[in-house]
Scaffold this motif. Sequence first.
Motif, PDB file in Angstrom:
ATOM      1  N   MET A  81     -18.193 -10.171  -4.973  1.00  0.00           N
ATOM      2  CA  MET A  81     -17.185  -9.382  -5.688  1.00  0.00           C
ATOM      3  C   MET A  81     -15.822  -9.657  -5.054  1.00  0.00           C
ATOM      4  SD  MET A  81     -16.776  -5.252  -6.309  1.00  0.00           S
ATOM      5  CE  MET A  81     -18.217  -5.116  -7.372  1.00  0.00           C
ATOM      6  N   ASP A  82     -14.885 -10.195  -5.851  1.00  0.00           N
ATOM      7  CA  ASP A  82     -13.570 -10.519  -5.314  1.00  0.00           C
ATOM      8  C   ASP A  82     -12.684  -9.280  -5.230  1.00  0.00           C
ATOM      9  OD1 ASP A  82     -12.469 -10.032  -7.865  1.00  0.00           O
ATOM     10  OD2 ASP A  82     -12.601 -12.133  -8.439  1.00  0.00           O
ATOM     11  N   GLY A  83     -11.492  -9.479  -4.655  1.00  0.00           N
ATOM     12  CA  GLY A  83     -10.612  -8.344  -4.416  1.00  0.00           C
ATOM     13  C   GLY A  83     -10.111  -7.685  -5.679  1.00  0.00           C
ATOM     14  N   LEU A  84      -9.769  -8.474  -6.695  1.00  0.00           N
ATOM     15  CA  LEU A  84      -9.236  -7.896  -7.920  1.00  0.00           C
ATOM     16  C   LEU A  84     -10.284  -7.068  -8.648  1.00  0.00           C
ATOM     17  CD1 LEU A  84      -6.512  -7.903  -9.399  1.00  0.00           C
ATOM     18  CD2 LEU A  84      -7.413  -9.700 -10.882  1.00  0.00           C
ATOM     19  N   THR A  85     -11.531  -7.474  -8.575  1.00  0.00           N
ATOM     20  CA  THR A  85     -12.609  -6.691  -9.185  1.00  0.00           C
ATOM     21  C   THR A  85     -12.852  -5.413  -8.403  1.00  0.00           C
ATOM     22  OG1 THR A  85     -13.659  -8.735  -9.959  1.00  0.00           O
ATOM     23  CG2 THR A  85     -15.020  -6.751  -9.927  1.00  0.00           C
ATOM     24  N   ALA A  86     -12.795  -5.516  -7.077  1.00  0.00           N
ATOM     25  CA  ALA A  86     -13.087  -4.351  -6.239  1.00  0.00           C
ATOM     26  C   ALA A  86     -11.982  -3.305  -6.277  1.00  0.00           C
ATOM     27  CB  ALA A  86     -13.305  -4.803  -4.791  1.00  0.00           C
ATOM     28  N   LEU A  87     -10.727  -3.731  -6.480  1.00  0.00           N
ATOM     29  CA  LEU A  87      -9.587  -2.820  -6.378  1.00  0.00           C
ATOM     30  C   LEU A  87      -9.715  -1.561  -7.228  1.00  0.00           C
ATOM     31  CD1 LEU A  87      -6.686  -2.077  -5.496  1.00  0.00           C
ATOM     32  CD2 LEU A  87      -5.856  -3.604  -7.293  1.00  0.00           C
ATOM     33  N   PRO A  88      -9.905  -1.661  -8.541  1.00  0.00           N
ATOM     34  CA  PRO A  88      -9.980  -0.419  -9.325  1.00  0.00           C
ATOM     35  C   PRO A  88     -11.187   0.436  -8.962  1.00  0.00           C
ATOM     36  CG  PRO A  88     -10.513  -2.323 -10.684  1.00  0.00           C
ATOM     37  CD  PRO A  88      -9.994  -2.862  -9.393  1.00  0.00           C
ATOM     38  N   LEU A  89     -12.268  -0.190  -8.508  1.00  0.00           N
ATOM     39  CA  LEU A  89     -13.448   0.571  -8.115  1.00  0.00           C
ATOM     40  C   LEU A  89     -13.175   1.367  -6.847  1.00  0.00           C
ATOM     41  CD1 LEU A  89     -16.172  -2.166  -8.783  1.00  0.00           C
ATOM     42  CD2 LEU A  89     -15.447  -0.304 -10.296  1.00  0.00           C
ATOM     43  N   LEU A  90     -12.465   0.774  -5.911  1.00  0.00           N
ATOM     44  CA  LEU A  90     -12.091   1.485  -4.691  1.00  0.00           C
ATOM     45  C   LEU A  90     -11.171   2.661  -4.994  1.00  0.00           C
ATOM     46  CD1 LEU A  90     -11.382  -1.615  -2.417  1.00  0.00           C
ATOM     47  CD2 LEU A  90     -13.197   0.071  -2.034  1.00  0.00           C
ATOM     48  N   LEU A  91     -10.174   2.429  -5.841  1.00  0.00           N
ATOM     49  CA  LEU A  91      -9.224   3.491  -6.167  1.00  0.00           C
ATOM     50  C   LEU A  91      -9.884   4.607  -6.975  1.00  0.00           C
ATOM     51  CD1 LEU A  91      -6.114   1.304  -7.084  1.00  0.00           C
ATOM     52  CD2 LEU A  91      -6.547   2.533  -4.948  1.00  0.00           C
ATOM     53  N   GLU A  92     -10.869   4.251  -7.778  1.00  0.00           N
ATOM     54  CA  GLU A  92     -11.592   5.261  -8.551  1.00  0.00           C
ATOM     55  C   GLU A  92     -12.422   6.147  -7.638  1.00  0.00           C
ATOM     56  OE1 GLU A  92     -14.926   5.494 -12.153  1.00  0.00           O
ATOM     57  OE2 GLU A  92     -14.076   3.571 -11.557  1.00  0.00           O
ATOM     58  N   LYS A  93     -12.995   5.556  -6.602  1.00  0.00           N
ATOM     59  CA  LYS A  93     -13.859   6.327  -5.703  1.00  0.00           C
ATOM     60  C   LYS A  93     -13.077   7.233  -4.771  1.00  0.00           C
ATOM     61  CE  LYS A  93     -18.290   4.053  -5.465  1.00  0.00           C
ATOM     62  NZ  LYS A  93     -19.424   3.810  -4.547  1.00  0.00           N
ATOM     63  N   LYS A  94     -11.887   6.793  -4.344  1.00  0.00           N
ATOM     64  CA  LYS A  94     -11.107   7.609  -3.405  1.00  0.00           C
ATOM     65  C   LYS A  94      -9.662   7.716  -3.853  1.00  0.00           C
ATOM     66  CE  LYS A  94      -9.797   8.576   1.282  1.00  0.00           C
ATOM     67  NZ  LYS A  94      -9.547   8.130   2.652  1.00  0.00           N
ATOM     68  N   ARG A  95      -9.280   8.881  -4.306  1.00  0.00           N
ATOM     69  CA  ARG A  95      -7.921   9.133  -4.731  1.00  0.00           C
ATOM     70  C   ARG A  95      -6.964   9.012  -3.547  1.00  0.00           C
ATOM     71  NH1 ARG A  95      -4.570  13.659  -5.047  1.00  0.00           N
ATOM     72  NH2 ARG A  95      -3.071  13.600  -6.762  1.00  0.00           N
ATOM     73  N   ASN A  96      -5.783   8.446  -3.794  1.00  0.00           N
ATOM     74  CA  ASN A  96      -4.746   8.264  -2.778  1.00  0.00           C
ATOM     75  C   ASN A  96      -5.101   7.249  -1.696  1.00  0.00           C
ATOM     76  OD1 ASN A  96      -2.682  10.194  -3.703  1.00  0.00           O
ATOM     77  ND2 ASN A  96      -4.296  11.683  -3.342  1.00  0.00           N
ATOM     78  N   LEU A  97      -6.133   6.450  -1.941  1.00  0.00           N
ATOM     79  CA  LEU A  97      -6.427   5.345  -1.038  1.00  0.00           C
ATOM     80  C   LEU A  97      -5.300   4.314  -1.139  1.00  0.00           C
ATOM     81  CD1 LEU A  97      -8.559   3.935   0.828  1.00  0.00           C
ATOM     82  CD2 LEU A  97      -9.423   2.833  -1.253  1.00  0.00           C
ATOM     83  N   VAL A  98      -4.856   3.817  -0.007  1.00  0.00           N
ATOM     84  CA  VAL A  98      -3.829   2.782   0.034  1.00  0.00           C
ATOM     85  C   VAL A  98      -4.515   1.430   0.188  1.00  0.00           C
ATOM     86  CG1 VAL A  98      -1.918   1.836   1.372  1.00  0.00           C
ATOM     87  CG2 VAL A  98      -2.066   4.298   1.003  1.00  0.00           C
ATOM     88  N   VAL A  99      -4.241   0.517  -0.728  1.00  0.00           N
ATOM     89  CA  VAL A  99      -4.820  -0.818  -0.662  1.00  0.00           C
ATOM     90  C   VAL A  99      -3.698  -1.836  -0.482  1.00  0.00           C
ATOM     91  CG1 VAL A  99      -6.180  -2.574  -1.852  1.00  0.00           C
ATOM     92  CG2 VAL A  99      -6.776  -0.150  -2.111  1.00  0.00           C
ATOM     93  N   VAL A 100      -3.812  -2.641   0.568  1.00  0.00           N
ATOM     94  CA  VAL A 100      -2.887  -3.743   0.825  1.00  0.00           C
ATOM     95  C   VAL A 100      -3.634  -5.037   0.565  1.00  0.00           C
ATOM     96  CG1 VAL A 100      -1.441  -4.906   2.525  1.00  0.00           C
ATOM     97  CG2 VAL A 100      -1.633  -2.408   2.553  1.00  0.00           C
ATOM     98  N   VAL A 101      -3.163  -5.811  -0.392  1.00  0.00           N
ATOM     99  CA  VAL A 101      -3.804  -7.070  -0.757  1.00  0.00           C
ATOM    100  C   VAL A 101      -3.301  -8.178   0.171  1.00  0.00           C
ATOM    101  CG1 VAL A 101      -3.990  -8.830  -2.554  1.00  0.00           C
ATOM    102  CG2 VAL A 101      -4.159  -6.406  -3.148  1.00  0.00           C
ATOM    103  N   ALA A 102      -4.219  -8.967   0.700  1.00  0.00           N
ATOM    104  CA  ALA A 102      -3.867 -10.111   1.540  1.00  0.00           C
ATOM    105  C   ALA A 102      -4.243 -11.386   0.798  1.00  0.00           C
ATOM    106  CB  ALA A 102      -4.600 -10.039   2.873  1.00  0.00           C
ATOM    107  N   SER A 103      -3.285 -12.293   0.619  1.00  0.00           N
ATOM    108  CA  SER A 103      -3.579 -13.523  -0.118  1.00  0.00           C
ATOM    109  C   SER A 103      -2.714 -14.663   0.378  1.00  0.00           C
ATOM    110  CB  SER A 103      -3.350 -13.325  -1.619  1.00  0.00           C
ATOM    111  OG  SER A 103      -1.979 -13.156  -1.902  1.00  0.00           O
ATOM    112  N   THR A 104      -3.220 -15.872   0.252  1.00  0.00           N
ATOM    113  CA  THR A 104      -2.438 -17.050   0.600  1.00  0.00           C
ATOM    114  C   THR A 104      -1.418 -17.322  -0.503  1.00  0.00           C
ATOM    115  OG1 THR A 104      -4.165 -18.426  -0.395  1.00  0.00           O
ATOM    116  CG2 THR A 104      -4.252 -18.108   1.988  1.00  0.00           C
ATOM    117  N   LEU A 105      -0.420 -18.136  -0.180  1.00  0.00           N
ATOM    118  CA  LEU A 105       0.717 -18.313  -1.081  1.00  0.00           C
ATOM    119  C   LEU A 105       0.492 -19.414  -2.118  1.00  0.00           C
ATOM    120  CD1 LEU A 105       3.736 -17.857   1.341  1.00  0.00           C
ATOM    121  CD2 LEU A 105       2.830 -16.261  -0.340  1.00  0.00           C
ATOM    122  N   THR A 106      -0.647 -19.386  -2.768  1.00  0.00           N
ATOM    123  CA  THR A 106      -0.833 -20.262  -3.918  1.00  0.00           C
ATOM    124  C   THR A 106      -0.311 -19.544  -5.161  1.00  0.00           C
ATOM    125  OG1 THR A 106      -3.026 -19.380  -4.441  1.00  0.00           O
ATOM    126  CG2 THR A 106      -2.924 -21.211  -2.871  1.00  0.00           C
TER     127      THR A 106
END
Length: 393
Positions: free
Chosen positions: A76-101
């Motif tokens: 499961m990649d980050g973009l798929t996981a993101l909304p699931l994480l935010l749905e499970k925990k309100r006010n969770l802060v997510v910082v995305v880490a990615s290379t500069l492609t």
Amino acid sequence: MSAIARQSSSTGAVTDPIRVMVVDDSVVIRGLVGRWLDEEPNLAVVASHRNGRLAVDDVLRSNPDVVILDIEMPDMDGLTALPLLLEKKRNLVVVVASTLTRRNAEISLKALSLGAADYVPKPETNSGVTTSPEFRRELIEKVLNLGQRARSRMAPGSSPAAPRPGAMPQRGIALGAPAAQAAKPHRAASFTLRSYGNVKPRVLAIGSSTGGPQALNTLFGEIGSSIGQVPVVLTQHMPPTFTAILAEHLTKAAGRPASEGKDGEVLVPGHIYVAPGGRHMILAKSGSDVVVRLTDGPPVNFCKPAVDPLFKSVVEIYGTATLGVILTGMGSDGAEGVRQIGQVGGSVIAQDEETSVVWGMPGAAAHTGMCSDVLPLNDIGRKVSKILLGGRP
């Protein structure tokens, strides 16, 4: 007492560190980032996972305040996981880490629109991560600031407002100011406003940082039909590649051409010029024309591109016919430029605290005493349009 509660050596008080989950498919990155975070007295790593699915399954148990989320992972990649994480925990802060492609830059901007707080550009190799003090500094700075800001909004007695249509998600917060500043609320009574200038603007200059991409889309969706008679110049704190994609998004939002500024390019009305990542953008006179100049000087206010150099150059050319806007972002970049716009009789609008992802840059601007208004995001576009079209502010 929590196993991760820590005692302050100066006061003896027990503090509760910001809880962090690290999600990355590289065991080297997880270990290295985990050590960096655990060396910080106000941070504690509570979980570490190799893919998004494990993170989603564990987020309620480990209860992090902040998740550092890789983009490319198996299962499961980050973009798929993101909304699931935010749905499970309100006010969770997510910082995305990615290379500069380009692909990862597009995904990171998509993640911001889905509720991620911010992104941090990651070196392309594990050795690059190991030897990059900039990556370490930026990552820790963002986790500290975003975590403290989120906690301050959820503290007893605070009353976070429900997000307005078009405002940034309250899950997301931002980049750059000292942690104490990020968590400290500012009140309208602590700053003063000055009158709008009495000259119709001939340029619109905008500065923004974390939370900026969402705010800019909202703003340009409102003002696109009103900027046909003036050029628009914009500094958004972003790395290379990201700014080119941001310009593409703003073209769609505004219905006007937007592009990274090119050295020597002549400004024309109705065009949006975005400072390219990694270069400062300023304006200069060339005969009767105003042109873009790109410079490779050192960072200003720890930023490159920075807002202050752009604003100062705008003032030198347009003077009182300058209209400036400062949107959400940490730190104080742009405050000196705002002061100069006000001193020559121009006008500045700053975004208010409630609708800012972080009220660092707009707060610093407001406290110069040189702003003419401090407004909610959804009101800024209408005010800017009215001014540009010659109406009374």
